[in-house]
Design a protein around this motif. Structure first.
Motif, PDB file in Angstrom:
ATOM      1  N   ARG A 223       0.835  -1.205   0.000  1.00  0.00           N
ATOM      2  CA  ARG A 223       0.000   0.000   0.000  1.00  0.00           C
ATOM      3  C   ARG A 223       0.866   1.250   0.000  1.00  0.00           C
ATOM      4  N   LEU A 224       1.916   1.252   0.814  1.00  0.00           N
ATOM      5  CA  LEU A 224       2.827   2.397   0.871  1.00  0.00           C
ATOM      6  C   LEU A 224       3.533   2.598  -0.472  1.00  0.00           C
ATOM      7  N   MET A 225       3.924   1.520  -1.115  1.00  0.00           N
ATOM      8  CA  MET A 225       4.577   1.617  -2.426  1.00  0.00           C
ATOM      9  C   MET A 225       3.648   2.275  -3.440  1.00  0.00           C
ATOM     10  N   HIS A 226       2.375   1.940  -3.397  1.00  0.00           N
ATOM     11  CA  HIS A 226       1.430   2.512  -4.354  1.00  0.00           C
ATOM     12  C   HIS A 226       1.078   3.957  -4.028  1.00  0.00           C
ATOM     13  N   ILE A 227       1.098   4.320  -2.763  1.00  0.00           N
ATOM     14  CA  ILE A 227       0.912   5.729  -2.394  1.00  0.00           C
ATOM     15  C   ILE A 227       2.083   6.561  -2.931  1.00  0.00           C
ATOM     16  N   CYS A 228       3.293   6.026  -2.772  1.00  0.00           N
ATOM     17  CA  CYS A 228       4.481   6.716  -3.299  1.00  0.00           C
ATOM     18  C   CYS A 228       4.418   6.821  -4.820  1.00  0.00           C
ATOM     19  N   MET A 229       3.886   5.795  -5.467  1.00  0.00           N
ATOM     20  CA  MET A 229       3.744   5.838  -6.920  1.00  0.00           C
ATOM     21  C   MET A 229       2.866   7.018  -7.335  1.00  0.00           C
ATOM     22  N   ALA A 230       1.727   7.189  -6.648  1.00  0.00           N
ATOM     23  CA  ALA A 230       0.829   8.300  -6.969  1.00  0.00           C
ATOM     24  C   ALA A 230       1.532   9.644  -6.770  1.00  0.00           C
ATOM     25  N   GLY A 231       2.335   9.743  -5.704  1.00  0.00           N
ATOM     26  CA  GLY A 231       3.082  10.972  -5.467  1.00  0.00           C
ATOM     27  C   GLY A 231       4.084  11.260  -6.577  1.00  0.00           C
ATOM     28  N   LEU A 232       4.756  10.223  -7.053  1.00  0.00           N
ATOM     29  CA  LEU A 232       5.720  10.397  -8.154  1.00  0.00           C
ATOM     30  C   LEU A 232       5.022  10.829  -9.441  1.00  0.00           C
ATOM     31  N   LEU A 233       3.823  10.292  -9.699  1.00  0.00           N
ATOM     32  CA  LEU A 233       3.093  10.710 -10.894  1.00  0.00           C
ATOM     33  C   LEU A 233       2.706  12.183 -10.810  1.00  0.00           C
ATOM     34  N   CYS A 234       2.360  12.654  -9.613  1.00  0.00           N
ATOM     35  CA  CYS A 234       2.070  14.083  -9.438  1.00  0.00           C
ATOM     36  C   CYS A 234       3.311  14.919  -9.755  1.00  0.00           C
TER      37      CYS A 234
END
Length: 300
Positions: A223-234
């Protein structure tokens, strides 16, 4: 004679079906859309559209790379497959395909990648052996590190950077953001998928995050990895000054990731295939749709 010819055709079709199943060809949808986004962003920076020739050879290179990577993975793990109920029915352990055939197919797929890179530009050709080395290395990482999920993620994560190079003949640092985002996305759902094999990994002496941390903690790590993914896309959308479709795409991806995680619970992994295959397929295709639109709407 006609009967023999029909029998030959049937056997050929069966062999093709088995090969496509071995390499999970339909899962190319996971990586290809991100590569195409890399190509569209590269073309956007040039103020042009990618040519059909460039897109064709990018797709061919992706198919060759993924086919080689999946087949070498099957060869590397063939000793473990018969011992794992989830993998015992695959083509190599059952003898439907031979290891010799798998090696021949790996060499052919690798050659296809190199040939496609040659058709694109000199830098793509020079880096093609490096890409193959990374792809082949992953297949052995579970033997010595619990963080193999990140290596798998990186194998797909390099695809948008490779597509940028295919279009521009050079690399922009911003593609490293997308590379990291894809690495975390793939690594995260591979952690979810690996939860099915915790007991087998313990028995076989293999390494994984679920084996190291347990299923419940591993779900939180994913879950944390996917939250970080969303942040990187931003961050990526801001760095390219992309218009609203990119932000809409991030929102859609975040919602689907949330749904994916809602399907998998520490005490119930029965929906893992729906989370892994169906939801991730939608994520990659919708990402291409929204970010492709953003590349056209907000040209520099």
């Amino acid at each position: 004679m006609e009967g023999r010819e029909r029998e030959k055709q049937t056997m050929t079709k069966s062999r093709i079906r088995i090969v496509l199943e071995m390499i999970k060809f339909e899962h190319s949808v996971f990586a290809l859309p991100f590569a195409l986004v890399g190509a569209l962003l590269a073309a956007r920076e040039s103020g042009t559209l990618p040519t059909w020739r460039q897109l064709l050879w990018i797709v061919v290179a992706m198919v060759g790379a993924r086919s080689a990577a999946m087949t070498i993975n099957r060869i590397a793990d063939v000793e473990f497959y018969p011992r794992n109920p989830r993998t015992a029915s695959r083509a190599l352990p059952t003898g439907e395909l031979s290891v010799g055939f798998a090696w021949t197919f790996t060499i052919a797929a690798s050659a296809l990648l190199v040939f496609a890179a040659w058709q694109l530009n000199p830098l793509a050709l020079k880096l093609s052996p490096v890409a193959l080395a990374v792809l082949f290395f992953y297949s052995y990482t579970k033997r010595f590190t619990s963080w193999a999920h990140f290596v798998l993620g990186f194998c797909l994560g390099i695809s948008p950077a490779a597509a940028w190079i295919a279009i521009r003949g050079s690399l922009d640092w911003r593609m490293l953001i997308l590379c990291a985002a894809v690495t975390l996305w793939v690594g995260g759902f591979d952690v979810l998928y690996a939860c099915q094999d915790v007991e087998f990994d313990k028995e076989a002496g293999l390494f994984s995050i679920p084996k190291k941390f347990g299923i419940a903690r591993s779900l939180r790590i994913a879950r944390l990895m996917h939250i970080c993914m969303a942040g990187l896309l931003c961050w990526l959308a801001l760095s390219f000054h992309l218009a609203w479709p990119a932000w809409a795409g991030i929102a859609v991806v975040a919602l689907l990731l949330g749904y994916e995680h809602s399907l998998v619970k520490a005490n119930d992994l029965s929906k893992i295939n729906a989370a892994f295959f169906t939801v991730n397929g939608y994520i990659s295709l919708l990402f291409l749709l929204f970010w492709g639109a953003a590349a056209f709407v907000s040209r520099p």
